[in-house]
Design a protein around this motif. Structure first.
Motif, PDB file in Angstrom:
ATOM      1  N   ILE A  31       0.834  -1.216   0.000  1.00 53.71           N
ATOM      2  CA  ILE A  31       0.000   0.000   0.000  1.00 53.71           C
ATOM      3  C   ILE A  31       0.864   1.261   0.000  1.00 53.71           C
ATOM      4  N   GLY A  32       0.606   2.210   0.912  1.00 51.80           N
ATOM      5  CA  GLY A  32       1.370   3.441   0.996  1.00 51.80           C
ATOM      6  C   GLY A  32       0.993   4.177   2.262  1.00 51.80           C
ATOM      7  N   GLY A  33       1.822   5.145   2.654  1.00 49.40           N
ATOM      8  CA  GLY A  33       1.535   5.924   3.846  1.00 49.40           C
ATOM      9  C   GLY A  33       0.422   6.939   3.612  1.00 49.40           C
ATOM     10  N   VAL A  34       0.075   7.648   4.667  1.00 52.43           N
ATOM     11  CA  VAL A  34      -1.012   8.634   4.584  1.00 52.43           C
ATOM     12  C   VAL A  34      -0.675   9.733   3.574  1.00 52.43           C
ATOM     13  N   LYS A  35       0.555  10.235   3.611  1.00 51.18           N
ATOM     14  CA  LYS A  35       0.959  11.310   2.697  1.00 51.18           C
ATOM     15  C   LYS A  35       0.851  10.862   1.245  1.00 51.18           C
ATOM     16  N   ALA A  36       1.336   9.652   0.954  1.00 45.35           N
ATOM     17  CA  ALA A  36       1.280   9.146  -0.419  1.00 45.35           C
ATOM     18  C   ALA A  36      -0.154   8.882  -0.852  1.00 45.35           C
ATOM     19  N   THR A  37      -1.003   8.448   0.081  1.00 44.42           N
ATOM     20  CA  THR A  37      -2.395   8.189  -0.256  1.00 44.42           C
ATOM     21  C   THR A  37      -3.117   9.486  -0.601  1.00 44.42           C
ATOM     22  N   GLN A  38      -2.838  10.543   0.159  1.00 39.87           N
ATOM     23  CA  GLN A  38      -3.418  11.835  -0.195  1.00 39.87           C
ATOM     24  C   GLN A  38      -2.897  12.299  -1.553  1.00 39.87           C
ATOM     25  N   GLU A  39      -1.636  12.021  -1.810  1.00 38.32           N
ATOM     26  CA  GLU A  39      -1.016  12.401  -3.081  1.00 38.32           C
ATOM     27  C   GLU A  39      -1.705  11.725  -4.259  1.00 38.32           C
ATOM     28  N   VAL A  40      -1.986  10.426  -4.136  1.00 35.14           N
ATOM     29  CA  VAL A  40      -2.613   9.729  -5.266  1.00 35.14           C
ATOM     30  C   VAL A  40      -4.061  10.163  -5.448  1.00 35.14           C
ATOM     31  N   ILE A  41      -4.759  10.443  -4.359  1.00 32.99           N
ATOM     32  CA  ILE A  41      -6.122  10.971  -4.487  1.00 32.99           C
ATOM     33  C   ILE A  41      -6.098  12.293  -5.246  1.00 32.99           C
ATOM     34  N   ASP A  42      -5.172  13.170  -4.891  1.00 36.31           N
ATOM     35  CA  ASP A  42      -5.084  14.468  -5.557  1.00 36.31           C
ATOM     36  C   ASP A  42      -4.665  14.311  -7.022  1.00 36.31           C
ATOM     37  N   PHE A  43      -3.765  13.361  -7.314  1.00 33.79           N
ATOM     38  CA  PHE A  43      -3.334  13.093  -8.682  1.00 33.79           C
ATOM     39  C   PHE A  43      -4.517  12.599  -9.515  1.00 33.79           C
ATOM     40  N   CYS A  44      -5.290  11.687  -8.958  1.00 37.18           N
ATOM     41  CA  CYS A  44      -6.450  11.163  -9.672  1.00 37.18           C
ATOM     42  C   CYS A  44      -7.501  12.244  -9.897  1.00 37.18           C
ATOM     43  N   SER A  45      -7.682  13.103  -8.905  1.00 40.05           N
ATOM     44  CA  SER A  45      -8.629  14.203  -9.054  1.00 40.05           C
ATOM     45  C   SER A  45      -8.190  15.147 -10.173  1.00 40.05           C
ATOM     46  N   LYS A  46      -6.910  15.459 -10.207  1.00 40.31           N
ATOM     47  CA  LYS A  46      -6.379  16.390 -11.219  1.00 40.31           C
ATOM     48  C   LYS A  46      -6.504  15.833 -12.625  1.00 40.31           C
ATOM     49  N   HIS A  47      -6.241  14.534 -12.794  1.00 36.59           N
ATOM     50  CA  HIS A  47      -6.200  13.926 -14.123  1.00 36.59           C
ATOM     51  C   HIS A  47      -7.450  13.112 -14.453  1.00 36.59           C
ATOM     52  N   SER A  48      -8.443  13.149 -13.575  1.00 35.91           N
ATOM     53  CA  SER A  48      -9.696  12.401 -13.769  1.00 35.91           C
ATOM     54  C   SER A  48      -9.426  10.919 -14.027  1.00 35.91           C
ATOM     55  N   ILE A  49      -8.577  10.349 -13.191  1.00 32.18           N
ATOM     56  CA  ILE A  49      -8.268   8.921 -13.278  1.00 32.18           C
ATOM     57  C   ILE A  49      -9.088   8.183 -12.223  1.00 32.18           C
ATOM     58  N   TYR A  50      -9.839   7.211 -12.668  1.00 32.22           N
ATOM     59  CA  TYR A  50     -10.665   6.430 -11.756  1.00 32.22           C
ATOM     60  C   TYR A  50     -10.601   4.954 -12.135  1.00 32.22           C
ATOM     61  N   PRO A  51     -10.814   4.080 -11.162  1.00 35.69           N
ATOM     62  CA  PRO A  51     -11.006   2.674 -11.505  1.00 35.69           C
ATOM     63  C   PRO A  51     -12.334   2.479 -12.219  1.00 35.69           C
ATOM     64  N   ASP A  52     -12.432   1.425 -12.975  1.00 39.00           N
ATOM     65  CA  ASP A  52     -13.714   1.038 -13.548  1.00 39.00           C
ATOM     66  C   ASP A  52     -14.459   0.248 -12.481  1.00 39.00           C
ATOM     67  N   ILE A  53     -15.673   0.654 -12.184  1.00 43.05           N
ATOM     68  CA  ILE A  53     -16.373   0.073 -11.037  1.00 43.05           C
ATOM     69  C   ILE A  53     -17.711  -0.535 -11.435  1.00 43.05           C
ATOM     70  N   LYS A  54     -18.210  -1.350 -10.534  1.00 47.97           N
ATOM     71  CA  LYS A  54     -19.583  -1.827 -10.596  1.00 47.97           C
ATOM     72  C   LYS A  54     -20.194  -1.635  -9.221  1.00 47.97           C
ATOM     73  N   LEU A  55     -21.251  -0.827  -9.156  1.00 45.60           N
ATOM     74  CA  LEU A  55     -21.928  -0.598  -7.883  1.00 45.60           C
ATOM     75  C   LEU A  55     -22.767  -1.815  -7.508  1.00 45.60           C
ATOM     76  N   ILE A  56     -22.694  -2.189  -6.239  1.00 45.25           N
ATOM     77  CA  ILE A  56     -23.500  -3.292  -5.731  1.00 45.25           C
ATOM     78  C   ILE A  56     -24.159  -2.872  -4.424  1.00 45.25           C
ATOM     79  N   ARG A  57     -25.085  -3.679  -3.967  1.00 42.77           N
ATOM     80  CA  ARG A  57     -25.636  -3.536  -2.622  1.00 42.77           C
ATOM     81  C   ARG A  57     -25.064  -4.630  -1.742  1.00 42.77           C
ATOM     82  N   ALA A  58     -25.178  -4.448  -0.458  1.00 40.32           N
ATOM     83  CA  ALA A  58     -24.566  -5.394   0.476  1.00 40.32           C
ATOM     84  C   ALA A  58     -25.068  -6.821   0.255  1.00 40.32           C
ATOM     85  N   ARG A  59     -26.311  -6.977  -0.148  1.00 40.96           N
ATOM     86  CA  ARG A  59     -26.852  -8.319  -0.334  1.00 40.96           C
ATOM     87  C   ARG A  59     -26.141  -9.063  -1.479  1.00 40.96           C
ATOM     88  N   GLU A  60     -25.406  -8.355  -2.315  1.00 44.22           N
ATOM     89  CA  GLU A  60     -24.686  -8.974  -3.423  1.00 44.22           C
ATOM     90  C   GLU A  60     -23.246  -9.341  -3.067  1.00 44.22           C
TER      91      GLU A  60
END
Length: 398
Positions: A335-364
């Protein structure tokens, strides 16, 4: 470390424990969660996920309480919950990609305010005193980090009953010390942001450690094209590197190139392996199933490095002469430390980088875990819509 109180069950991967959760203490509140309740000795496997009540700590100094909006479902959840790594304590509440909105802050909190969007990744405490914590690498804490799930509360910043283990984000809310809180920009797509807190940082930290953020451009291989691997492809290509996706299946070539790869290697095709031998500076190996690492080492240039990132429990057998004669390196990253995690969140926000996701409910969740265990994610990160799950009265605790 003292073993948890409860029934100890011998298991080939290491003992696991069935425990009984106590009623909430006066300084705790009752919260909805979805958990594996116990390990079933009759079937020699965990019972299915079901709704239960857990205790969360009331707010305290430097603590942040947030309502859960989304929680990612990571392959590591299944590994721990199925006792693949040994040491699972049941009931087990998975989830270490937490995203929510702050509802209450304790005395002394300055990092966030009520109403802010926040995240919590794979850890919720560490000693904050050792050389690794002081170097913003809390994940390597010399005294042991406290993981978001299945960890004893050892450093004093996880409040509540000290005899219970930590519960993850498959839950209605959580309370975390502000040091381990990640600020989520309002501009982010919060449905897709949660997996960045694990899948994102797991790739980002070795990318930054190995000089790929600001250093010279290189040929980067990414082995395994699940939720982790696809983030590696996106990061490396955005940073300007040539990215070669590596898979056992030729069917994933279009998907890999759509996400930024320019090359593709099929490891089940001897011609493809031969044509790409000695071409890569570094390989990020995200494969979480047992595999032969010797298949991938010939793809590296002399002096190349393969970084192990998948949660493989079985040992690898390595052809040592191949390492020696070409000065190749096998290393790992966590994984990474807190500082690096904030860094990657900010990098993804700046460049609009996101994982491809599928939303589910808990029952799934049970079907989702089955798909992940069978390698059927196809590059998608599953994300629990917690608000929608809380409205599903048929899958709430009684």
């Amino acid at each position: 470390m003292t073993e948890p109180k409860g029934e100890k069950i011998d298991h080939p991967n290491g003992a696991c424990f069935n425990t009984t959760l106590p009623a909430p203490l006066p300084d705790e509140y009752k919260e909805v969660a979805w958990a594996i309740p116990s390990f079933d000795k009759a079937t020699n496997q965990p019972k299915p996920i079901e709704p239960i009540w857990i205790a969360r700590p009331n707010i305290g100094p430097n603590q942040v309480r947030f309502e859960m909006l989304y929680c990612g479902v990571c392959h590591s959840d299944t590994h721990c919950g199925n006792n693949d790594w040994g040491g699972c304590v049941y009931p087990f509440v998975g989830g270490h990609e937490l995203l929510g909105k702050v509802t209450e802050i304790g005395e002394g909190v300055t990092k966030v305010k009520v109403g802010d969007l926040v995240g919590v990744g794979c850890m919720v405490d560490s000693c904050l005193k050792c050389q690794y914590c002081q170097n913003d690498e809390e994940q390597y804490c010399a005294n042991g980090m406290t993981m978001t799930w299945n960890s004893p509360k050892t450093h004093g910043r996880v409040l509540g009953n000290p005899e219970t283990y930590t519960h993850g984000g498959y839950s209605g809310s959580s309370v975390t010390h502000e040091h381990f809180i990640i600020k989520i920009p309002d501009s982010m797509d919060i449905q897709r942001a949660a997996p960045i807190l694990c899948a994102g940082i797991t790739l980002w930290d070795p990318i930054r450690y190995h000089g790929l953020v600001d250093g010279p451009k290189k040929v980067v291989g990414v082995a395994g094209l699940g939720g982790l691997g696809t983030m590696g492809v996106k990061f490396a290509s955005t940073l300007g590197h040539k990215v070669v996706a590596i898979s056992t299946s030729a069917n994933k070539e279009f998907m890999a190139k759509e996400k930024g790869a320019t090359g593709f290697v099929v490891t089940t095709d001897p011609y493809s392996l031969k044509a790409n031998a000695g071409t890569m500076d570094i390989i990020f190996n995200t494969i979480s199933a047992n595999h032969d690492i010797n298949t991938y080492l010939p793809l590296l240039k002399t002096g190349g490095t393969i970084v192990m990132l998948g949660g493989v429990a079985a040992p690898h057998t390595v052809y040592q002469m191949g390492l020696m004669f070409q000065r190749k390196t096998i290393t790992g990253s966590l994984i990474g430390g807190v500082k690096a995690t904030q860094e990657v969140i900010d990098f993804c926000s700046k460049h609009s980088i996101y994982p491809d996701i599928k939303l589910i409910r808990a029952r799934e969740l049970n079907d989702t875990w089955k798909a992940l265990s069978e390698g059927k994610g196809d590059g998608v990160r599953f994300v629990i819509d917690v608000k929608a799950s809380l409205e599903d009265e048929s899958f709430l605790p009684k």
